[in-house]
Motif scaffolding. Structure first.
Motif, mmCIF file in Angstrom:
data_model
loop_
_atom_site.group_PDB
_atom_site.id
_atom_site.type_symbol
_atom_site.label_atom_id
_atom_site.label_comp_id
_atom_site.label_asym_id
_atom_site.label_seq_id
_atom_site.Cartn_x
_atom_site.Cartn_y
_atom_site.Cartn_z
ATOM 1 N N ASN A 26 6.006 0.205 8.555
ATOM 2 C CA ASN A 26 5.470 -0.401 9.769
ATOM 3 C C ASN A 26 4.712 -1.691 9.494
ATOM 4 O O ASN A 26 4.311 -2.394 10.422
ATOM 5 C CB ASN A 26 4.556 0.591 10.489
ATOM 6 C CG ASN A 26 3.301 0.899 9.691
ATOM 7 O OD1 ASN A 26 3.286 0.767 8.469
ATOM 8 N ND2 ASN A 26 2.231 1.302 10.389
ATOM 9 N N GLN A 27 4.479 -1.967 8.237
ATOM 10 C CA GLN A 27 3.843 -3.218 7.859
ATOM 11 C C GLN A 27 4.417 -3.673 6.522
ATOM 12 O O GLN A 27 5.118 -2.924 5.848
ATOM 13 C CB GLN A 27 2.328 -3.055 7.771
ATOM 14 C CG GLN A 27 1.861 -2.039 6.733
ATOM 15 C CD GLN A 27 0.348 -1.862 6.754
ATOM 16 O OE1 GLN A 27 -0.298 -2.069 7.769
ATOM 17 N NE2 GLN A 27 -0.214 -1.487 5.628
ATOM 18 N N GLN A 28 4.111 -4.889 6.157
ATOM 19 C CA GLN A 28 4.679 -5.418 4.930
ATOM 20 C C GLN A 28 4.104 -4.711 3.703
ATOM 21 O O GLN A 28 2.899 -4.570 3.574
ATOM 22 C CB GLN A 28 4.421 -6.927 4.846
ATOM 23 C CG GLN A 28 5.176 -7.711 5.913
ATOM 24 C CD GLN A 28 5.041 -9.207 5.711
ATOM 25 O OE1 GLN A 28 4.164 -9.683 5.003
ATOM 26 N NE2 GLN A 28 5.934 -9.964 6.339
ATOM 27 N N LYS A 54 2.299 8.653 5.574
ATOM 28 C CA LYS A 54 1.348 7.799 6.281
ATOM 29 C C LYS A 54 0.000 7.899 5.585
ATOM 30 O O LYS A 54 -0.478 8.995 5.280
ATOM 31 C CB LYS A 54 1.229 8.237 7.737
ATOM 32 C CG LYS A 54 0.219 7.433 8.555
ATOM 33 C CD LYS A 54 0.172 7.944 9.989
ATOM 34 C CE LYS A 54 -0.860 7.167 10.804
ATOM 35 N NZ LYS A 54 -0.942 7.679 12.199
ATOM 36 N N HIS A 55 -0.570 6.739 5.315
ATOM 37 C CA HIS A 55 -1.875 6.716 4.652
ATOM 38 C C HIS A 55 -2.601 5.426 5.029
ATOM 39 O O HIS A 55 -2.088 4.325 4.793
ATOM 40 C CB HIS A 55 -1.704 6.806 3.132
ATOM 41 C CG HIS A 55 -2.993 6.870 2.380
ATOM 42 N ND1 HIS A 55 -3.988 7.785 2.666
ATOM 43 C CD2 HIS A 55 -3.462 6.120 1.337
ATOM 44 C CE1 HIS A 55 -4.991 7.616 1.824
ATOM 45 N NE2 HIS A 55 -4.704 6.595 1.018
ATOM 46 N N LYS A 56 -3.759 5.591 5.631
ATOM 47 C CA LYS A 56 -4.610 4.456 6.003
ATOM 48 C C LYS A 56 -3.836 3.401 6.783
ATOM 49 O O LYS A 56 -3.903 2.201 6.494
ATOM 50 C CB LYS A 56 -5.241 3.841 4.760
ATOM 51 C CG LYS A 56 -6.230 4.754 4.048
ATOM 52 C CD LYS A 56 -6.868 4.068 2.870
ATOM 53 C CE LYS A 56 -7.885 4.998 2.189
ATOM 54 N NZ LYS A 56 -8.511 4.346 1.001
ATOM 55 N N GLY A 57 -3.085 3.843 7.755
ATOM 56 C CA GLY A 57 -2.379 2.929 8.649
ATOM 57 C C GLY A 57 -1.017 2.485 8.161
ATOM 58 O O GLY A 57 -0.245 1.893 8.917
ATOM 59 N N PRO A 101 0.842 -1.218 0.000
ATOM 60 C CA PRO A 101 0.000 0.000 0.000
ATOM 61 C C PRO A 101 0.868 1.256 0.000
ATOM 62 O O PRO A 101 1.999 1.241 0.471
ATOM 63 C CB PRO A 101 -0.803 -0.130 1.296
ATOM 64 C CG PRO A 101 -0.701 -1.569 1.701
ATOM 65 C CD PRO A 101 0.622 -2.047 1.198
ATOM 66 N N ASN A 102 0.311 2.343 -0.501
ATOM 67 C CA ASN A 102 1.093 3.545 -0.774
ATOM 68 C C ASN A 102 0.962 4.572 0.353
ATOM 69 O O ASN A 102 -0.095 5.181 0.517
ATOM 70 C CB ASN A 102 0.658 4.172 -2.095
ATOM 71 C CG ASN A 102 1.654 5.209 -2.585
ATOM 72 O OD1 ASN A 102 2.482 5.712 -1.836
ATOM 73 N ND2 ASN A 102 1.574 5.534 -3.866
ATOM 74 N N PRO A 103 2.035 4.805 1.124
ATOM 75 C CA PRO A 103 1.971 5.786 2.215
ATOM 76 C C PRO A 103 2.035 7.229 1.736
ATOM 77 O O PRO A 103 1.826 8.157 2.522
ATOM 78 C CB PRO A 103 3.202 5.444 3.052
ATOM 79 C CG PRO A 103 4.173 4.902 2.059
ATOM 80 C CD PRO A 103 3.355 4.158 1.056
ATOM 81 N N PHE A 104 2.334 7.459 0.443
ATOM 82 C CA PHE A 104 2.509 8.811 -0.063
ATOM 83 C C PHE A 104 1.254 9.365 -0.720
ATOM 84 O O PHE A 104 1.305 10.409 -1.373
ATOM 85 C CB PHE A 104 3.676 8.851 -1.055
ATOM 86 C CG PHE A 104 4.991 8.400 -0.476
ATOM 87 C CD1 PHE A 104 5.326 8.734 0.829
ATOM 88 C CD2 PHE A 104 5.876 7.633 -1.217
ATOM 89 C CE1 PHE A 104 6.533 8.313 1.380
ATOM 90 C CE2 PHE A 104 7.069 7.217 -0.683
ATOM 91 C CZ PHE A 104 7.410 7.546 0.626
#
Length: 759
Positions: A135-137, A109-112, A85-88
């Motif tokens: 923080n997650q895979q 950070k985006h949606k956890g 998932p894309n944090p940007f």
């Protein structure tokens, strides 16, 4: 002006620290719209432009010395990285240039999903690293993108980015690179053919008889690299268009989702007949030393401890604070080519992007820059390198010294072939192989015109800019005590050219080689590019005088010293004139026309140091500044203009600050030190370099053994700085509320040389 000699014991109050102020880090809280709003990152001899656009991390990469057949300085390519998932894609975003450690970080950070990417270039070997932690895979999609995936016809204007300029052959082609999936990554290479613009230039300039003796850096040059990742695999290709240029991408994907991913870009440049040998050397770069990240950060920390300038600390975002911060930012940009085999180019260094973001009419590829890639314009280059003297960055200066040492033989052959005399003839605009530019040499030359001359209104008879680099070589000896054994014969050859060539020209005109006073007749000459067909240009006379005196001071051989002392006696005096009853320095004894907007009548102030604060004749130099109508008309802070430097050396505190602040205030681009284009291109490195010099000269000047502090500094600006002085000396000082509250001179035995000069 009051001069006070301070005793160190009176000034050790307070504590100072040599470092890059953390508040100088550039922090962005939103992504960028395009490459023109990118952030620099680099080290060693790799420069990168880093930005996030539409949720994707993009990086332009470039390495010093990547010259194609046309002598364009080509980028390594563009990287595109997407996380899933894309944090940007959310609103929580941060991009930061960490000056103290020399890297860029991007976090989002985006949606956890939280992730941080660190980008840095190894100072000690040509490899850039991209580290991703989350923080997650997450999965990573990484593309290497090239617009040189096919042969590309060169647009007419695009030839100004290489060495053909307006004289390119019809249907000029940029040959495609070889790009393949290999060794778990993307391998890309451009291998120059046997025939390059070097061959066309040699033939044009009638040097075929000595061709095999000329330096040729372009023949069979291979440049490129490998983009690869730990646990990444190839995943096909894709196509697209970015900023009006089509490209092809080679995709790598992570084998599996993970919380940590590592990507690397290894670059290699070498002349070789066999690309397989080039590949073998490149492969060795993929073995990463586990200590490299730590060693890299230690290098950057030591770099910032060498030298710094901080202004009005605590007044963040004021113009004065910006000036100090941007000085540091530009020094960082220069350090992106600290150890390149080739000098940092004045027209953008390694940090150019798509030209449409500099000039909207230039819808050309990202390889484009105005005024060439392998072509070096020395009036501009000098301003990039002079500030490195006071900042103590001698390792960064070495690339330009090597540039000249490599082509000395070529410059000497020009003199011998064309005029049958000795000495090294260096022109103002000069290719990396030491010859005048193909286009600037002149395509419509009159029959019988001297083949050693450029048929060019701007460049004709302009030969003295090499003497500024001779001065830098001599300054290295004054500052460090070290003298490269190649320096003396190099400088002697440069001076010998002027001595022999102007006697040669005089004999062609008449029976005498010298004038009635036994002086050289420096005609025709050129005072910079401005006062043309000059007779005894003051800038040339100041150059010859200062360099010859410096040479005499380092010569150990009595016979050689006598030879150059006698040459000193043949140098004519500087010419003066009267303006409204005031004696001023004349540009030359006479001239035929004004061709540009420079003020070489002030070159005896800078770079040649014949006039200045505390020196005889200061009133004459001040008259020149205040009374000469051309000096006043040409005054500006833009681009390579150096009025701020002259103001500082003349002790004009308020004017020096005004012009320097205009130079070093925030640029119009997102990154505050991406100035320009000025007269050249963006980022304009001679804009930043002249700004650095002016700021240094306001704080510290030297006159022989004297060290003058604050000779051009306005007392209402607080400042903390550390700069270098001759005899392996550093001076660190703090001025607060108009008073010196801290002063440390290393070594302490040199403290007696310091004079604090405040209004």
């Amino acid at each position: 002006m009051t001069k006070i000699l301070f005793l160190l014991s009176m000034l050790f109050c307070g504590t100072a620290f040599a470092q890059a102020d953390p508040s100088y880090n550039i922090v962005w809280h939103s992504p960028s719209d395009h490459a023109g709003a990118s952030m620099p990152c680099g080290g060693g001899d790799i420069g990168m432009n880093v930005w996030v656009e539409k949720g994707e991390l993009l990086i332009y990469a470039a390495r010093s010395g990547s010259f194609d057949e046309h002598n364009g300085l080509m980028k390594a390519g563009r990287l595109r990285i997407r996380l899933t998932p894309n944090p940007f894609e959310g609103e929580d975003f941060r991009q930061e240039l960490h000056l103290q450690e020399g890297y860029v970080s991007i976090s989002g950070k985006h949606k956890g999903t939280q992730a941080t990417v660190q980008i840095w270039a190894d100072v000690h070997q040509p490899v850039a690293h991209i580290s991703i932690k989350s923080n997650q895979q997450i999965k990573v999609d990484a593309g290497y993108e090239s617009w040189r995936y096919r042969d590309r016809a060169v647009a007419s204007r695009e030839n100004f980015g290489n060495s053909w300029k307006w004289a390119a052959p019809k249907n000029n082609i940029i040959r495609k690179d070889s790009v393949t999936f290999e060794k778990g990554g993307v391998l890309f290479v451009h291998h120059n053919s046997d025939s390059t613009i070097f061959d066309a230039t040699v033939a044009q300039q009638q040097l075929q008889p000595v061709k095999d003796s000329l330096y040729n850096p372009l023949k069979k040059l291979a440049f490129g690299g490998l983009f690869y990742g730990d646990a990444f695999i190839p995943s096909g290709t894709y196509e697209g268009v970015y900023a009006n240029t089509d490209f092809k991408g080679w995709r790598l994907i992570s084998k599996q989702a993970a919380k940590s991913h590592q990507l690397h870009l290894a670059l290699h440049t070498a002349q070789t007949n066999d690309v397989s040998a080039w590949r073998q050397t490149l492969q060795k770069l993929t073995v990463t030393d586990k200590r490299s990240a730590t060693l890299n950060r230690q290098w950057w920390q030591a770099f910032w401890q060498r030298s710094f300038i901080e202004i009005d600390p605590g007044k963040k975002d004021s113009t004065a604070w910006q000036v100090g911060r941007n000085y540091q930012l530009f020094r960082y940009m220069l350090a992106c080519n600290a150890y390149g085999n080739w000098p940092t180019k004045f027209n953008g260094g390694l940090l150019t992007v798509d030209p449409v973001y500099t000039d909207t009419a230039m819808k050309l590829t990202p390889d484009y820059r105005n005024w060439g890639g392998g072509l070096h314009t020395m009036q501009n280059q000098r301003l990039v390198y002079f500030p490195m003297i006071r900042s103590g960055d001698w390792d960064m200066m070495q690339a330009h010294f090597e540039f000249y040492y490599r082509i000395q033989r070529t410059a000497e052959l020009r003199s011998k072939v064309y005029w049958n005399h000795d000495g090294a003839c260096f022109t103002e605009q000069m290719e990396n192989f030491g010859l005048p530019n193909f286009a600037e040499y002149g395509q419509k030359r009159p029959a019988g015109y001297d083949p050693g001359m450029e048929f060019n209104a701007w460049l004709e008879y302009e030969w003295d800019t090499v003497l500024e680099f001779c001065l830098m070589m001599l300054e290295r000896q004054r500052y460090t005590g070290k003298l490269d054994p190649r320096t003396i014969p190099f400088i002697e050859s440069c001076l010998q050219f002027f001595d022999e060539h102007y006697q040669y020209l005089a004999r062609k005109r008449g029976s005498k080689a010298l004038d009635g006073n036994g002086k050289l007749v420096l005609y025709p000459g050129s005072a910079a590019e401005t006062y043309k067909m000059a007779y005894n240009a003051s800038s040339t006379i100041a150059a010859l005088t200062t360099v010859t005196k410096g040479l005499v001071n380092v010569l150990a051989n009595d016979t050689a010293r006598l030879k150059w002392q006698q040459f000193l006696q043949r140098i004519p005096p500087i010419a003066y004139t009267q303006i409204d009853g005031h004696t001023t320095i004349a540009p030359a004894k006479s001239w035929e026309r004004i061709n540009n907007v420079e003020s070489p009548q002030l070159y005896p102030v800078f770079p040649w140091g014949m006039y200045g604060v505390g020196k005889p004749g200061l009133d004459t130099a001040l008259n020149t500044w205040h009374q000469d109508t051309s000096v006043i008309k040409f005054r500006s802070h833009v681009g390579w203009k150096q009025d701020n430097i002259w103001a500082a050396r003349l002790g004009l505190r308020e004017e020096a600050w005004r012009l320097t602040a205009l130079k070093l205030q925030n640029s119009s681009r997102r990154f505050p030190a991406f100035w320009g284009p000025g007269f050249d291109w963006a980022p304009d490195h001679n804009w930043g370099g002249s700004g650095m010099i002016g700021l240094q000269e306001m704080l510290l000047q030297t006159d022989g053994d004297r060290i003058l502090l604050f000779p051009g500094w306005p007392g209402d600006k607080d400042v903390h700085f550390k700069l270098h002085a001759p005899r392996q000396t550093t001076v660190e000082a703090t001025l607060k509320d108009g008073k010196v509250v801290y002063l440390q001179v290393e070594p302490a035995t040199e403290a007696h040389r310091v004079e604090v000069m405040l209004k």
